[in-house]
Design a protein around this motif. Sequence first.
Motif, PDB file in Angstrom:
ATOM      1  N   ALA A 113       1.068  -1.106  -0.042  1.00 14.19           N
ATOM      2  CA  ALA A 113      -0.172  -0.300   0.446  1.00 14.19           C
ATOM      3  C   ALA A 113       0.584   1.172  -0.374  1.00 14.19           C
ATOM      4  O   ALA A 113       0.468   2.154  -0.669  1.00 14.19           O
ATOM      5  CB  ALA A 113      -0.850   0.037   1.041  1.00 14.19           C
ATOM      6  N   ARG A 114       1.744   1.204   0.904  1.00 16.62           N
ATOM      7  CA  ARG A 114       2.788   2.939   0.515  1.00 16.62           C
ATOM      8  C   ARG A 114       3.288   2.581  -0.623  1.00 16.62           C
ATOM      9  O   ARG A 114       3.595   3.493  -0.651  1.00 16.62           O
ATOM     10  CB  ARG A 114       3.419   2.004   1.789  1.00 16.62           C
ATOM     11  N   SER A 115       3.731   1.769  -1.194  1.00 14.41           N
ATOM     12  CA  SER A 115       5.048   1.322  -2.214  1.00 14.41           C
ATOM     13  C   SER A 115       4.165   2.389  -3.536  1.00 14.41           C
ATOM     14  O   SER A 115       4.477   2.680  -4.501  1.00 14.41           O
ATOM     15  CB  SER A 115       5.201   0.321  -2.438  1.00 14.41           C
ATOM     16  N   GLY A 116       2.670   2.014  -3.257  1.00  9.75           N
ATOM     17  CA  GLY A 116       1.763   2.025  -4.557  1.00  9.75           C
ATOM     18  C   GLY A 116       1.513   1.443  -5.782  1.00  9.75           C
ATOM     19  O   GLY A 116       1.132   1.864  -6.730  1.00  9.75           O
ATOM     20  N   VAL A 117       2.243   0.484  -5.672  1.00  5.81           N
ATOM     21  CA  VAL A 117       2.244  -0.764  -6.745  1.00  5.81           C
ATOM     22  C   VAL A 117       0.858  -1.173  -7.476  1.00  5.81           C
ATOM     23  O   VAL A 117       0.492  -1.844  -8.003  1.00  5.81           O
ATOM     24  CB  VAL A 117       2.438  -1.892  -6.237  1.00  5.81           C
ATOM     25  N   GLY A 118      -0.091  -1.738  -6.031  1.00  2.17           N
ATOM     26  CA  GLY A 118      -1.299  -1.566  -6.866  1.00  2.17           C
ATOM     27  C   GLY A 118      -2.056  -0.479  -8.128  1.00  2.17           C
ATOM     28  O   GLY A 118      -2.461  -0.579  -9.053  1.00  2.17           O
ATOM     29  N   GLU A 119      -2.352   0.203  -7.403  1.00  2.00           N
ATOM     30  CA  GLU A 119      -2.643   1.375  -8.412  1.00  2.00           C
ATOM     31  C   GLU A 119      -1.320   1.557  -9.654  1.00  2.00           C
ATOM     32  O   GLU A 119      -2.046   1.861 -10.863  1.00  2.00           O
ATOM     33  CB  GLU A 119      -2.063   3.031  -8.092  1.00  2.00           C
ATOM     34  N   ASP A 120       0.173   1.403  -9.629  1.00  4.01           N
ATOM     35  CA  ASP A 120       0.786   1.185 -10.715  1.00  4.01           C
ATOM     36  C   ASP A 120       0.586   0.032 -12.106  1.00  4.01           C
ATOM     37  O   ASP A 120       0.078   0.444 -12.516  1.00  4.01           O
ATOM     38  CB  ASP A 120       2.061   0.971 -10.206  1.00  4.01           C
ATOM     39  N   LEU A 121      -0.677  -1.076 -10.659  1.00  5.28           N
ATOM     40  CA  LEU A 121      -0.863  -2.105 -11.917  1.00  5.28           C
ATOM     41  C   LEU A 121      -2.292  -1.915 -12.745  1.00  5.28           C
ATOM     42  O   LEU A 121      -1.958  -1.819 -13.878  1.00  5.28           O
ATOM     43  CB  LEU A 121      -1.252  -3.333 -10.723  1.00  5.28           C
ATOM     44  N   VAL A 122      -2.652  -0.935 -11.950  1.00  9.71           N
ATOM     45  CA  VAL A 122      -4.229  -0.557 -12.734  1.00  9.71           C
ATOM     46  C   VAL A 122      -3.318   0.226 -13.476  1.00  9.71           C
ATOM     47  O   VAL A 122      -4.442  -0.163 -14.857  1.00  9.71           O
ATOM     48  CB  VAL A 122      -4.762   0.559 -11.550  1.00  9.71           C
TER      49      VAL A 122
END
Lengths: 431, 178
Positions: free
Chosen positions: A297-306
């Motif tokens: 969550a802190r890395s923002g990888v989920g949003e990057d994946l989107v």
Amino acid sequence: MEIAIVMGLLIALIFSGLWIQMAVGVSAVVYIYLIQGLGGLKALGIVSWGSAESYTLSAIPLFVFMAEILLGSGLSTRLYNGISPLIRKLPGGLLHTNVVGCGLFAAVSGGSAPTAAAMGTVALPELGKKGYNRKLAAGSLAAGGTLGILIPPSITFIVYSMFTDTSIAQLFMAGVVPGIVLMLLYMTYIAIRAFLQPELAPAHMSVSDEKVNYRQCLFDILPLLILIIIVLGSIYGGIATPTEAGAIGTFGAIIIARMYKSFTFEIMKTALRRTLVLSGNVLFIVFVSMIFAYATARSGVGEDLVDWFQALGLSQYQFLFGALVFYGVLGCFMEGLGMIAITVPILYPTLVAYGIDPIWFGVYIVILVELGQLTPPLGVILFVVASTWDEISIEEVVLGVLPFYLIIVTFVFLLIFFPDLALWFPRLMTN
Amino acid sequence: MSAPKMPPQSDRGAVQTLYNVVETVASVAVVVMVCLVVLEVLLRSTIGFSFGFVDELVSYLVVLITFFGVCVTFRNKALFRVEMFYAKLSGTSRKFLDLFHAVLSLALCGVLIYYAFFLISSSFTRGTISQSKLETPLYIPQLIIPAGLIILAVFILDFARLRLFPSKSQNIVTKVEE
């Protein structure tokens, strides 16, 4: 970049044979260090506390304890004895007992391995002795066993809800229809095979003359059915939380064990130890995965994946087929709960972006985990079933599972094109 | 006449005693959890009375079951692991890999224990209490985390010791029936 390093580290550690909990924990700490430096680790204390202190998770040891008491009280033998006279006249005979028995046991057990082990120990040697086809018997048991995580109460659903903030009650409702449909598909397949090749299930020809003691069947099954209705009914009706239903179910299991005159201090002690072993495994993997989820969550990888998926221009169906392949491959090597706990927090923003119902995705991912449990080389259920009878080899189990595997894959496609298979029942209950 | 000489208590015995204590405490926690929740449901549904603190106590018991439970799991050699490649290694390679795994796991426990104490010290000095009827000083339940992790570290150390000096491993740990 950091996520690539961390995932590489995680995979390497898992394949080196490090305990999965430790592998996830080490990777999570390294991940936090990579994205925030040493200062970021200061949050570990509060994240640990927030991850571990959870009322929701209390349902896990309670459901496990309930199932272990029932198992210790000889429930599997009673289930087998109670169901088999009622359905043995169907084409396929006692093979259906595997599926129905697993389905019923799944309704009090939160996991697949205990379900397969409970029925396998009783059914497999008995079917072998009666001349049933060993592969078909083992395959139906393994496939039936996987229903343990789909038919509520399911530990996997509880863990999924922790990472997606979805309602456990709704997930429990969503698992019912797919579980029943899968059971019916397995039974249809068994009936067709037995009809076409009667030698696969020879015993059903000769059992019709035996007198069935329906009163005894009722005594064997009814208490369990009442317990299932109380436990699941109280959750569905909004009368009790899953934790409360688990505690009441445990109390009910003790009453059933006393009624069957099999409740002893030794059974209680063994049930408690087995509960701790399984709960320790599951709760600790959730704990370390929550730290991993904090890092993602802190890395923002989920949003990057989107962004990445959107740049690729993938449609919802393409994404879901991709998920099928991804989890299908991952499931060959990784334990289901860990798989969900690590990947779902990363994938969750993508689900939201694609407008995928998280309750539906919960069912979808649980069925994919089921597939993983049946896939060599690590499919846990294959080994559980093979270990229940020393006269059957793992190769026979794998071959026996293959048709059921294809049935599950077919059902996955049905679920994608007819999402109401999972969503209809929760919607009905909510309305 | 002197009293018969008792064999020296080996540290393996001490570790086993620690295991027995951990298992007993965690088992009691499970039973207490069942009783608390059932009592709450019964009182609420019959006379409409609620203790108002069962949720809080149950969540503390979950912490205890998590951290003491994982000790029981580890001691019973039942922690999830992928043995596909591990099982193919020779005895010596497996031994070194086990030691490497033990070092990594101990390092993880060390980091988690350090930061758990960091949190506990902060809760203690700030006087943080739970926002509930009980107003529990939070450092008390928070102590369960380092306590469980320290015990886990002891079990991991014992595992590493037995891998290094297998001849001393005469006693077999209690195994859960598979």
